[in-house]
Write an enzyme that holds these catalytic residues in place. Sequence first.
Site, PDB file in Angstrom:
ATOM      1  N   SER A 135       0.622   9.995 -37.682  1.00 48.19           N
ATOM      2  CA  SER A 135      -0.472  10.158 -38.647  1.00 48.19           C
ATOM      3  C   SER A 135      -1.748  10.382 -37.865  1.00 48.19           C
ATOM      4  O   SER A 135      -1.843   9.990 -36.692  1.00 48.19           O
ATOM      5  CB  SER A 135      -0.595   8.903 -39.515  1.00 48.19           C
ATOM      6  N   TYR A 148      -2.277  -0.509 -40.358  1.00 52.77           N
ATOM      7  CA  TYR A 148      -1.597   0.790 -40.383  1.00 52.77           C
ATOM      8  C   TYR A 148      -1.983   1.615 -39.158  1.00 52.77           C
ATOM      9  O   TYR A 148      -1.133   2.257 -38.524  1.00 52.77           O
ATOM     10  CB  TYR A 148      -1.968   1.534 -41.667  1.00 52.77           C
TER      11      TYR A 148
END
Length: 250
Positions: A135, A148
Site C-alpha cells: 500500500s 496499518y
Amino acid sequence: MSTRTAVITGASSGIGAATARQLAAAGYRVVLTARREDRINALAEELTAAGHQATPHVLDVTDRTAVDTFAAGLDRVDLLVNNAGGAIGTETVATADPADWRTMYEVNVLGTLNTTQALLPALTAAEGTVIVLSSTAGLATYEGGGGYVAAKHGAHVIAETLRLELCGQPVRVIEIAPGMVRTDEFALTRFRGDKDKADAVYAGVADPLTADDVADTITWAATRPPHVNIDLLVVRPRAQASNYKVHRKV
C-alpha cells in the site's frame, strides 16, 4: 508444460477476487484461498462456468500449520499473490488497542511471510513470481493510521529484503502499492461497520481506483517476460497525489 498456476490469498472479495478473474482470463489455473468458504466456492463456480480452471481452498494465512499443509498439496506454483490483509481502526498511537495492531500485523506481515516461505520451493522450481500487495501506507505515514502503516511497512520490507536475498535465483519479487481504492469492504472494515464514515473516505473523489484497476496492474506485472522485474509499482487514482493530497469536488 502444465498450465501456469497462481495462488491468490484473500480471494473472497475485492482486489483478490478481481485478480483471480483477470489471471484466469490470462490463462492461469487459479487457486483461490480465503477464510470465507462460501465466497471462494461461488467464485470458483463462476470461473469454471466461464471455462477457466479454478480451485477454492479455505485458508487462514496466519495459521502456519494450515499454510504448510496447503502448500504440500500443490503440484505446481508459478505465481503467488499475497493479497490477504486489511486495516482496523483509525485511533492514534496514544489510544489504539494493541489487539488491533496485532491482528493487522499477523495478517499483513506474518500471513505474507507464511505463504511466501511455504510456497518458495515450488516457486523456485517453476521460475515463478512472488507478488506482495502492500500500500502507499507502506511508503508514507499519516495520522490515525499507525497500526496499518506499520503493518504495510512490514510487507514492503518483506518484498524489498526477499528480492535482495533471492538475487541470482529464478524468482521475481514484485511489490504493488495501491493508493485510494474503493472496494466493498476495506473502509467498512476499517471503520468497524460504520458505513457513513467509510463513505466519507471517498466523498467528492470522482474516480477512486477500483479492485479491477489494481487487478489489472497485478496481472500486467505478472505477465511481463521472465527477465523483467517490476520491483515496486505505486498506483493511485489521478485525484490523489499523496496519502494527504486528494482532490475532492465540493
